[in-house]
Design a protein around this motif. Structure first.
Motif, PDB file in Angstrom:
ATOM      1  N   VAL A  65      25.835  14.259   5.812  1.00  0.00           N
ATOM      2  CA  VAL A  65      26.779  14.827   4.844  1.00  0.00           C
ATOM      3  C   VAL A  65      27.739  13.754   4.347  1.00  0.00           C
ATOM      4  O   VAL A  65      28.082  13.694   3.158  1.00  0.00           O
ATOM      5  N   VAL A  66      28.182  12.866   5.252  1.00  0.00           N
ATOM      6  CA  VAL A  66      29.071  11.772   4.862  1.00  0.00           C
ATOM      7  C   VAL A  66      28.388  10.861   3.847  1.00  0.00           C
ATOM      8  O   VAL A  66      28.967  10.510   2.795  1.00  0.00           O
ATOM      9  N   LEU A  67      27.156  10.459   4.124  1.00  0.00           N
ATOM     10  CA  LEU A  67      26.415   9.600   3.198  1.00  0.00           C
ATOM     11  C   LEU A  67      26.189  10.294   1.861  1.00  0.00           C
ATOM     12  O   LEU A  67      26.338   9.685   0.790  1.00  0.00           O
ATOM     13  N   ARG A  68      25.842  11.543   1.927  1.00  0.00           N
ATOM     14  CA  ARG A  68      25.564  12.302   0.706  1.00  0.00           C
ATOM     15  C   ARG A  68      26.799  12.414  -0.179  1.00  0.00           C
ATOM     16  O   ARG A  68      26.733  12.210  -1.398  1.00  0.00           O
ATOM     17  N   ARG A  69      27.947  12.703   0.399  1.00  0.00           N
ATOM     18  CA  ARG A  69      29.173  12.859  -0.391  1.00  0.00           C
ATOM     19  C   ARG A  69      29.655  11.525  -0.950  1.00  0.00           C
ATOM     20  O   ARG A  69      30.158  11.473  -2.081  1.00  0.00           O
ATOM     21  N   GLN A  70      29.507  10.453  -0.182  1.00  0.00           N
ATOM     22  CA  GLN A  70      29.910   9.147  -0.700  1.00  0.00           C
ATOM     23  C   GLN A  70      29.061   8.753  -1.903  1.00  0.00           C
ATOM     24  O   GLN A  70      29.578   8.150  -2.850  1.00  0.00           O
ATOM     25  N   LEU A 100      28.925   2.846  14.604  1.00  0.00           N
ATOM     26  CA  LEU A 100      28.261   4.109  14.320  1.00  0.00           C
ATOM     27  C   LEU A 100      29.245   5.244  14.056  1.00  0.00           C
ATOM     28  O   LEU A 100      28.906   6.237  13.421  1.00  0.00           O
ATOM     29  N   THR A 101      30.485   5.117  14.524  1.00  0.00           N
ATOM     30  CA  THR A 101      31.461   6.186  14.332  1.00  0.00           C
ATOM     31  C   THR A 101      31.868   6.364  12.874  1.00  0.00           C
ATOM     32  O   THR A 101      32.474   7.390  12.527  1.00  0.00           O
ATOM     33  N   THR A 102      31.566   5.391  12.022  1.00  0.00           N
ATOM     34  CA  THR A 102      31.941   5.516  10.615  1.00  0.00           C
ATOM     35  C   THR A 102      31.225   6.673   9.927  1.00  0.00           C
ATOM     36  O   THR A 102      31.705   7.192   8.919  1.00  0.00           O
ATOM     37  N   LEU A 103      30.074   7.077  10.459  1.00  0.00           N
ATOM     38  CA  LEU A 103      29.340   8.203   9.882  1.00  0.00           C
ATOM     39  C   LEU A 103      29.829   9.548  10.400  1.00  0.00           C
ATOM     40  O   LEU A 103      29.328  10.592   9.969  1.00  0.00           O
ATOM     41  N   MET A 327      20.267  14.037   1.728  1.00  0.00           N
ATOM     42  CA  MET A 327      19.973  15.429   2.031  1.00  0.00           C
ATOM     43  C   MET A 327      18.564  15.581   2.590  1.00  0.00           C
ATOM     44  O   MET A 327      18.313  16.414   3.468  1.00  0.00           O
ATOM     45  N   ILE A 328      17.622  14.771   2.102  1.00  0.00           N
ATOM     46  CA  ILE A 328      16.269  14.803   2.665  1.00  0.00           C
ATOM     47  C   ILE A 328      16.296  14.392   4.129  1.00  0.00           C
ATOM     48  O   ILE A 328      15.656  15.024   4.990  1.00  0.00           O
ATOM     49  N   LEU A 329      17.052  13.336   4.440  1.00  0.00           N
ATOM     50  CA  LEU A 329      17.200  12.922   5.842  1.00  0.00           C
ATOM     51  C   LEU A 329      17.859  14.019   6.672  1.00  0.00           C
ATOM     52  O   LEU A 329      17.484  14.254   7.830  1.00  0.00           O
ATOM     53  N   GLN A 330      18.834  14.688   6.101  1.00  0.00           N
ATOM     54  CA  GLN A 330      19.556  15.737   6.813  1.00  0.00           C
ATOM     55  C   GLN A 330      18.620  16.860   7.240  1.00  0.00           C
ATOM     56  O   GLN A 330      18.611  17.274   8.412  1.00  0.00           O
ATOM     57  N   PHE A 331      17.802  17.352   6.321  1.00  0.00           N
ATOM     58  CA  PHE A 331      16.928  18.469   6.659  1.00  0.00           C
ATOM     59  C   PHE A 331      15.709  18.020   7.460  1.00  0.00           C
ATOM     60  O   PHE A 331      15.163  18.810   8.236  1.00  0.00           O
TER      61      PHE A 331
END
Length: 395
Positions: A65-70, A100-103, A327-331
């Motif tokens: 979600v963090v990557l997607r919103r950025q 890794l905590t940045t995500l 989002m593809i990675l998320q699902f």
């Protein structure tokens, strides 16, 4: 024919003896108790899989979600990250530079906003007696009251969701880390400045609440429809195939299909809404074009229509789908976790039922061997008679 009659009579006598035998009655009672325990264990394990899916949806999916919103809010990016392979180098660079905590930034505020939404739904439901949940037996009047409850809840949470969005996308190395309850302070300030913006280009609260409520309620209705349709289709397929095992995870699969379809359909509208909510907040985000430096977000949209037209002109239609690869990675991760949880549950069920796996049963013919051993133990003379009669009948 006489041999077959003798075989039938002997088999009938053996069955009567088994029914009158107290040991056999005890075995049958024990089998029924074991079956009831097995059914209750399966129910608990299926609930466990549902909890795993819920935790994955609300917690384990947060890095994506963090990557997607950025990606969504960065209007000047050269890479659109429409598939996962474009994101992998940026993820590696972010991990090397910031850890890794940045995500996981903003995870606390996201959970607080979701909890706040549930609390508002519950409060409104208790005050007005409007239903906070609906099903197929809900009347049209009660359904309308439920939608009104959802509209009020979404409208009240919009400023706090915007504050949570800032914490999710801002860079850790270029911004101060927010406190746990800063989302409530920032959201309250944004709600307080109802008609005039708090900062330069920030849109007032009234300009965000209308589009946010329209987006949220439409997305919610679409999710309900897809979930109901997919659940009915899966139930019909299970009924036609007479497969009792497939119905255990029907609700999980229907919910996952509904979430996936809804997120894909409303992805462009979410991009527009996030850009409007972030405008004027002076947020600095990580540059996902390379994963090394940081960039400020500088936009001057006048509203939803202006944001849409500006995005189409300057970035093209694909600009509305920036970050789709995340989002593809998320699902993909969501489905993998559910598959793993199902496998673990099936292994636990096999162990608790004290039965070997089905592949071993078929390979070694354990069912036939068990029947032969039982018949030999109960009545050796009967089993020998059955064998001889069977040979005579074949001759």
């Amino acid at each position: 024919m006489a041999g077959m009659d003798n075989y039938s009579s002997l088999k009938f006598k053996a069955e009567c003896e088994l029914q009158d035998d107290p040991l056999s009655k005890e075995h049958r009672t024990r089998d029924r108790v074991n079956q009831d325990d097995d059914i209750s264990d399966r129910k608990y394990l299926v609930v466990g899989v549902q909890w795993v899916s819920l935790v994955t949806e609300n917690l384990l999916s947060h890095p994506f979600v963090v990557l997607r919103r950025q990606c969504q809010v960065y209007n000047a990016s050269r890479r659109y990250h429409l598939h996962p392979f474009q994101l992998l180098p940026s993820i590696v660079h972010l991990h090397r530079r910031q850890g890794l905590t940045t995500l996981w930034k903003g995870v606390g505020s996201c959970l607080l906003v979701r909890g706040m939404t549930l609390a508002i739904d519950d409060f409104i439901s208790k005050v007005t007696s409007w239903p906070k949940d609906v099903n197929s037996r809900t009347t049209l009047k009660r359904f309308g009251q439920h939608l009104l409850l959802k509209c009020i809840s979404i409208g009240l949470v919009v400023p706090f969701h915007a504050a949570s969005l800032v914490e999710t996308v801002q860079s850790d190395i270029a911004s101060e880390k927010p406190g746990l309850f800063d989302v409530f302070r920032e959201g309250s300030l944004r709600l307080f400045y109802w008609s005039s913006p708090q900062k330069g280009r920030m849109l007032p609260a009234w300009a965000l609440i209308g589009p946010s409520v329209a987006f949220g309620i439409t997305k919610y209705l679409f999710n309900l429809v897809i979930r109901g349709v997919s659940s009915r289709i899966m139930q019909r397929r299970i009924t036609n195939s007479q497969d009792g095992q497939g119905g255990k995870y029907q609700e999980i699969y229907a919910s996952l299909i509904a979430i996936l379809t809804t997120e894909v359909m409303f992805f462009p509208f979410e991009t527009i809404l996030h850009r409007l909510q972030l405008q004027g907040t002076r947020t600095i985000i990580d540059n996902l074009d390379n994963g090394y430096d940081v960039v400020p977000i500088l936009t001057n949209y006048q509203g939803v229509i202006d944001c849409y037209q500006t995005t189409i002109v300057s970035e093209g239609v694909s600009g509305l789908y920036k970050g789709f690869g995340a989002m593809i990675l998320q699902f993909a991760a969501h489905v993998a976790v559910i598959k793993l949880a199902k496998w673990v549950v099936n292994q636990i069920v096999e162990v608790m039922s004290n039965r070997p796996p089905q592949q071993i049963v078929k390979y070694y013919n354990l069912d036939e061997n068990a029947c032969n051993s039982r018949s030999t133990t109960l009545s050796p003379s009967l089993s020998s008679t059955e064998c001889s009669l069977g040979q005579n009948s074949q001759d």
